[in-house]
Design an enzyme around this catalytic site. Sequence first.
Site, PDB file in Angstrom:
ATOM      1  N   SER A 233       0.784  -1.233   0.000  1.00  0.00           N
ATOM      2  CA  SER A 233       0.000   0.000   0.000  1.00  0.00           C
ATOM      3  C   SER A 233       0.820   1.289   0.000  1.00  0.00           C
ATOM      4  O   SER A 233       0.255   2.372  -0.132  1.00  0.00           O
ATOM      5  CB  SER A 233      -0.952   0.016   1.202  1.00  0.00           C
ATOM      6  N   LYS A 278      -5.867   4.492   8.298  1.00  0.00           N
ATOM      7  CA  LYS A 278      -4.721   5.259   7.803  1.00  0.00           C
ATOM      8  C   LYS A 278      -5.025   6.757   7.804  1.00  0.00           C
ATOM      9  O   LYS A 278      -4.119   7.574   7.999  1.00  0.00           O
ATOM     10  CB  LYS A 278      -4.343   4.766   6.410  1.00  0.00           C
TER      11      LYS A 278
END
Length: 362
Positions: A233, A278
């Site tokens: 990611s 996140k």
Amino acid sequence: MKKISFWIKGLLLIIVLYFIFLRPIPYYIERPGSAEDLDPMIEVDGNYAQEPGKFMMTTVEILQATPFTYLFQFLPYNDIVSEAELFGDIDDYEEYNTLQRYYMESSVHSAVVAAFDAAGLPYNLDYKGVYVMSVTDNSNFAGVLQMGDTITEVDNLKFKNTEEFIDYIKDLEVGQTVSIKYERNGTEYKSEGDLIKLEETGETGIGISLVDQSTVETDPEVVIHSGEIGGPSAGLMYSLQVYSMITNTNLRAGHVIAGTGTISEDGTVGPIGGIDKKVIAADKEGATIFFAPDDEIDPDLKGEYPDYKSNYEIAVEAAEDIDTKMKIVPIKSFNDAIEYLEQLSPVSSRFEPEQSQVNLAA
């Protein structure tokens, strides 16, 4: 007798505390991790970026639960997942970590390629061999090969790509003995075994699932120190940092920019898991801009799962929930991110000098 009773009670208390607070159970906690400054992680020709502002990658922290920490699922943005949900067909946590390391290596590779392509700079792809993703139970190399090995030769032959490797193997006979060389953690090994008939295709094979293993050679040389962080990611943010360094372009303009998303060699940005967590991590580290993959949702998928949301939609909801001033920016491709950054106004110089120094050193 009283002294013995005291020690027994103490021992029982220790056992009870162990089972409540320390004994692992087959569940894992997923919660907001960290937002990591990329300046000390990426070097180009031995140099690190020093421009004002930051590019930051974001992470999700995964911890094995105990009976006590299992209750953390009731905290905001703390989710409990079972071992089956987390690992899938993977046998254990070690194999899971091996897979995550591969995804990180692949992400680094794609990020560098995407950055150099966007900059119009040349690079060379060096094919290393076949990366072993899994070994079937009926393979004669089961117990020899394992996930994470790289097969470099078969019968003393090297191959230019994985297609050549597969074509060579399937032209041989079932039961034929082959010799393979493979690398594991930097050490080379050699082994022999008979080929089998693959259940899925009926063709001759070793009995492994595989992907390409290659490295990218560039000038200037790029080194990415990902440490213990795994997964794919960080690709988008890696590519932005590399691009800004190899083009000597101050894309950050003093801003603190976080984000997430996979990156393919052609610059396509893909969705990831845990984006809401996140967003939380980025906000805590003072990010003012957050890049979120704006993935297309297949109509059939939406029809089957009406509540399914894109990464961007989830990120916006999380940002609204925590009432952050951080701007969530939808990104479909590497070029989208570059175009957005090129239009950024520099951070105002009206900030106190001391405050600017604190931000730069954070």
